[in-house]
Design an enzyme around this catalytic site. Sequence first.
Site, PDB file in Angstrom:
ATOM      1  N   TYR A   1      16.824  40.335  94.179  1.00 56.63           N
ATOM      2  CA  TYR A   1      16.981  41.208  95.346  1.00 56.63           C
ATOM      3  C   TYR A   1      15.971  42.357  95.341  1.00 56.63           C
ATOM      4  O   TYR A   1      15.784  43.027  96.355  1.00 56.63           O
ATOM      5  CB  TYR A   1      18.405  41.791  95.413  1.00 56.63           C
ATOM      6  CG  TYR A   1      19.482  40.766  95.751  1.00 56.63           C
ATOM      7  CD1 TYR A   1      19.153  39.447  96.066  1.00 56.63           C
ATOM      8  CD2 TYR A   1      20.814  41.107  95.763  1.00 56.63           C
ATOM      9  CE1 TYR A   1      20.132  38.515  96.362  1.00 56.63           C
ATOM     10  CE2 TYR A   1      21.800  40.182  96.071  1.00 56.63           C
ATOM     11  CZ  TYR A   1      21.444  38.887  96.360  1.00 56.63           C
ATOM     12  OH  TYR A   1      22.421  37.967  96.655  1.00 56.63           O
TER      13      TYR A   1
ATOM     14  N   LYS B   1      21.069  29.990  84.828  1.00 54.97           N
ATOM     15  CA  LYS B   1      20.569  28.672  85.248  1.00 54.97           C
ATOM     16  C   LYS B   1      19.382  28.381  84.322  1.00 54.97           C
ATOM     17  O   LYS B   1      18.247  28.156  84.769  1.00 54.97           O
ATOM     18  CB  LYS B   1      20.178  28.734  86.737  1.00 54.97           C
ATOM     19  CG  LYS B   1      19.841  27.395  87.370  1.00 54.97           C
ATOM     20  CD  LYS B   1      21.052  26.505  87.587  1.00 54.97           C
ATOM     21  CE  LYS B   1      20.608  25.160  88.171  1.00 54.97           C
ATOM     22  NZ  LYS B   1      21.678  24.166  88.190  1.00 54.97           N
TER      23      LYS B   1
ATOM     24  N   ASP C   1      26.048  26.639  88.708  1.00 56.60           N
ATOM     25  CA  ASP C   1      26.685  25.627  89.564  1.00 56.60           C
ATOM     26  C   ASP C   1      28.028  25.200  88.977  1.00 56.60           C
ATOM     27  O   ASP C   1      29.033  25.080  89.682  1.00 56.60           O
ATOM     28  CB  ASP C   1      25.754  24.428  89.808  1.00 56.60           C
ATOM     29  CG  ASP C   1      25.015  23.988  88.556  1.00 56.60           C
ATOM     30  OD1 ASP C   1      25.064  24.711  87.535  1.00 56.60           O
ATOM     31  OD2 ASP C   1      24.385  22.911  88.584  1.00 56.60           O
TER      32      ASP C   1
ATOM     33  N   ASP D   1      26.659  38.157  93.095  1.00 54.27           N
ATOM     34  CA  ASP D   1      26.992  38.407  94.495  1.00 54.27           C
ATOM     35  C   ASP D   1      27.831  37.246  95.036  1.00 54.27           C
ATOM     36  O   ASP D   1      28.901  37.430  95.633  1.00 54.27           O
ATOM     37  CB  ASP D   1      25.665  38.522  95.276  1.00 54.27           C
ATOM     38  CG  ASP D   1      25.849  39.050  96.683  1.00 54.27           C
ATOM     39  OD1 ASP D   1      26.985  39.376  97.049  1.00 54.27           O
ATOM     40  OD2 ASP D   1      24.847  39.120  97.420  1.00 54.27           O
TER      41      ASP D   1
ATOM     42  N   ASP E   1      32.246  37.033  95.337  1.00 53.76           N
ATOM     43  CA  ASP E   1      32.895  36.829  96.636  1.00 53.76           C
ATOM     44  C   ASP E   1      33.833  35.623  96.583  1.00 53.76           C
ATOM     45  O   ASP E   1      34.941  35.654  97.137  1.00 53.76           O
ATOM     46  CB  ASP E   1      31.861  36.627  97.745  1.00 53.76           C
ATOM     47  CG  ASP E   1      31.523  37.951  98.432  1.00 53.76           C
ATOM     48  OD1 ASP E   1      31.717  38.998  97.795  1.00 53.76           O
ATOM     49  OD2 ASP E   1      31.067  37.931  99.596  1.00 53.76           O
TER      50      ASP E   1
END
Length: 359
Positions: free
Chosen positions: A141, A192, A224, A248, A252
Amino acid sequence: MSKKILILPGDGIGPEIVAEAVNVINCLREESGLEVELDEALVGGAAYDAAGHPLPEATLELAREADAILLGAVGGAKWESLDIAVRPEKGLLGLRSELNLFANLRPAILYPQLADASTLKPEVVSGLNLMIVRELTGGIYFGQPRGIRKLESGEKEGYNTLIYKESEIDRILRVAFDIARKRESRVCSVDKANVLECTELWREVAIRTGKEYPDIELSHMYVDNAAMQLVKAPKQFDVMVTTNMFGDILSDAAAMLTGSIGMLPSASLDKHGKGMYEPIHGSAPDIAGQGVANPLATILSVAMMLRYSLDEPAMADRIEQAVDQVLDQGLRTADIISDGMQQVGTEAMGNAVVAALKS
Ligand code: NAD
């Protein structure tokens, strides 16, 4: 010495829910000797309307001086057409970056009384108590270079950079390990590493830093698989720690496991434990001003503040127990109502928590 708390009600339902949280703080001041001074300032759309900027210098100054900040929420349709530089959300992002709040703590707790609110089977989620620690000021980000460029062919290409220094990874891992020590002593680091070199380094640093915490059980999971495990068997996790973007998304998803957005608090901490505390939900313009918003996420944010910035864990426990008690009494705001329960508004719910604290 008395600590300073800055109150930032913000927009929409922000002022309504923050008022109830302030009543809880005042109750602890009067009944339990909590020594804090409260200041209040504008942020978000309300600040833009009054001062032309979502994070006025006066607010930032008070935020820098404070030991902890309690924020309601920012944003609303009224300000959506503004230039991006002065939209309400910039107030929030500005506070996070100016105060270097790099560690975002997002608990996902499902009170057994609310197990029906989840879209998952009650037995999968009832009693869920998971903490996601998300890196908040680095990663993709913020990484440079970034942008959209035009190729020689005339086609456009978008690009971002996922980048973490060892020191950034180390400090967020330490936050996760320290928190795990106060819980079940298990940390799952999510990466990852099979595809992204940056998170290969993440895993390397996690293992290295983990050696300094021999009492913590450290495991690793690809993002994943972590997403899949979160919806399959979320109770297997104690603390999850991960990058800004993975956190993030996963936080959620974890929040929605609980089915009740009005119940979840969050904290964003700097390296000294100073923090900004806020409910995970937004300003809910659709119900603002109606006195029906659920104040419990904001009240539970006060509990996190007491635990992580004000060193008052016993008072934090008391707030959480008071919330548990009002749920046991069958009191519910509209967002968590179910058959046989008593529907109450924002103020009545806040009053019930204060009454439970006093009992
Ligand atoms: P939202 O979280 O505000 O609302 C989503 C839904 O949940 C709405 O139906 C709302 O009524 C309900 N809801 C939220 N909080 C509730 C509560 N305490 N009690 C009962 N119901 C509640 O998300 P949104 O509608 O996508 O966004 C509205 C505004 O909030 C936008 O301007 C957005 O940018 C902003 N926002 C701010 C923050 C923040 O300040 N941290 C976070 C997310 C969204």
